[in-house]
Enzyme design. Structure first.
Site, PDB file in Angstrom:
ATOM      1  CG  ASP A  39      16.307  -3.014  27.770  1.00  0.00           C
ATOM      2  OD1 ASP A  39      16.117  -2.904  26.531  1.00  0.00           O
ATOM      3  OD2 ASP A  39      17.439  -3.102  28.275  1.00  0.00           O
ATOM      4  CG  HIS A  40      15.955   1.595  27.966  1.00  0.00           C
ATOM      5  ND1 HIS A  40      16.212   0.895  29.124  1.00  0.00           N
ATOM      6  CD2 HIS A  40      17.160   1.921  27.438  1.00  0.00           C
ATOM      7  CE1 HIS A  40      17.518   0.833  29.308  1.00  0.00           C
ATOM      8  NE2 HIS A  40      18.118   1.434  28.299  1.00  0.00           N
ATOM      9  CG  HIS A  43      17.464 -33.757  21.727  1.00  0.00           C
ATOM     10  ND1 HIS A  43      18.797 -33.427  21.807  1.00  0.00           N
ATOM     11  CD2 HIS A  43      17.273 -34.282  20.492  1.00  0.00           C
ATOM     12  CE1 HIS A  43      19.400 -33.729  20.660  1.00  0.00           C
ATOM     13  NE2 HIS A  43      18.489 -34.254  19.851  1.00  0.00           N
ATOM     14  CB  CYS A  86      17.772  -6.234  26.600  1.00  0.00           C
ATOM     15  SG  CYS A  86      19.063  -7.482  26.723  1.00  0.00           S
ATOM     16  CB  THR A 136      23.579  -7.749  24.477  1.00  0.00           C
ATOM     17  OG1 THR A 136      23.074  -7.934  25.810  1.00  0.00           O
ATOM     18  CG2 THR A 136      24.526  -6.563  24.448  1.00  0.00           C
ATOM     19  CG  HIS A 138      19.010 -30.520  19.479  1.00  0.00           C
ATOM     20  ND1 HIS A 138      20.324 -30.676  19.107  1.00  0.00           N
ATOM     21  CD2 HIS A 138      18.279 -31.195  18.552  1.00  0.00           C
ATOM     22  CE1 HIS A 138      20.393 -31.423  18.012  1.00  0.00           C
ATOM     23  NE2 HIS A 138      19.167 -31.731  17.641  1.00  0.00           N
TER      24      HIS A 138
HETATM   25  C1  RB5 Z   1      20.825  -1.181  28.318  1.00  0.00           C
HETATM   26  O1  RB5 Z   1      21.676  -0.129  27.991  1.00  0.00           O
HETATM   27  C2  RB5 Z   1      21.541  -2.512  28.097  1.00  0.00           C
HETATM   28  O2  RB5 Z   1      22.465  -2.733  29.096  1.00  0.00           O
HETATM   29  C3  RB5 Z   1      20.537  -3.614  28.031  1.00  0.00           C
HETATM   30  O3  RB5 Z   1      19.625  -3.370  27.011  1.00  0.00           O
HETATM   31  C4  RB5 Z   1      21.070  -5.013  27.746  1.00  0.00           C
HETATM   32  O4  RB5 Z   1      21.922  -5.009  26.650  1.00  0.00           O
HETATM   33  C5  RB5 Z   1      21.612  -5.753  28.887  1.00  0.00           C
HETATM   34  O5  RB5 Z   1      21.982  -6.931  28.789  1.00  0.00           O
END
Ligand code: RB5
Length: 149
Positions: free
Chosen positions: A12-13, A137, A69, A71, A102
């Site tokens: 994503d961004h 596995h 992304c 996280t 695994h």
């Molecule tokens: C975007 O701000 C954030 O929510 C996204 O990149 C991600 O971390 C979502 O899981």
């Protein structure tokens, strides 16, 4: 089993720059990179990029996928909704090895707000240089697949 050497990358961004670094890195390792963007930092919704990448893997167009992304969590959750995808967040190299050895993960996700670029590239290396162990596995992965119906 898909045997091509293509790997799809998306994000994503939050993670455009890290995707580009990973793309350069895996291309240098000999992978054919299928970079499906996005190309601007305009705010976007990670599930659609996740699904697009996951479909490339699920259809066999690409053998593996790496998605990013903030996280690594949201984009991973969306990918796992696509039948045939086994994706986990990797924030350390041990998990990156084990998820291949695994769990036969065909995708991993990383969080650009969790790991720096150096660690991210090490995680990618660990993932790409490890093989699935099979045996017990494979039984367990088969049980995961059975849950998909
Ligand atoms: C975007 O701000 C954030 O929510 C996204 O990149 C991600 O971390 C979502 O899981």
């Amino acid at each position: 089993m898909t045997t091509n050497n293509r790997i799809v990358l998306s994000n994503d961004h939050a993670a455009i720059q890290l995707r580009q670094s990973i793309g350069t890195h895996v291309a240098a390792l000999g992978w054919e990179v299928v970079d499906i963007g996005p190309t601007t930092q305009e705010s976007t919704n990670y599930p659609k990029h996740s699904e697009a990448a996951a479909q490339r893997v699920a259809t066999g167009d690409c053998r593996l996928g790496i998605i990013l992304c903030g996280t690594g969590q949201g984009i991973m959750m969306a990918a796992n909704k696509v039948k045939g995808i086994r994706c986990g967040v990797c924030s350390d190299t041990f998990s990156a090895r084990m998820i291949r050895q695994h769990n036969d993960a065909n995708m991993i996700s990383l969080g650009v707000r969790v790991v720096g670029e150096g660690l991210a590239l090490d995680i990618v290396d660990a993932y790409l240089t490890t093989n699935f162990e099979g045996g017990r596995h494979a039984t367990r992965v088969g049980m995961i697949e059975a849950l998909e119906g």
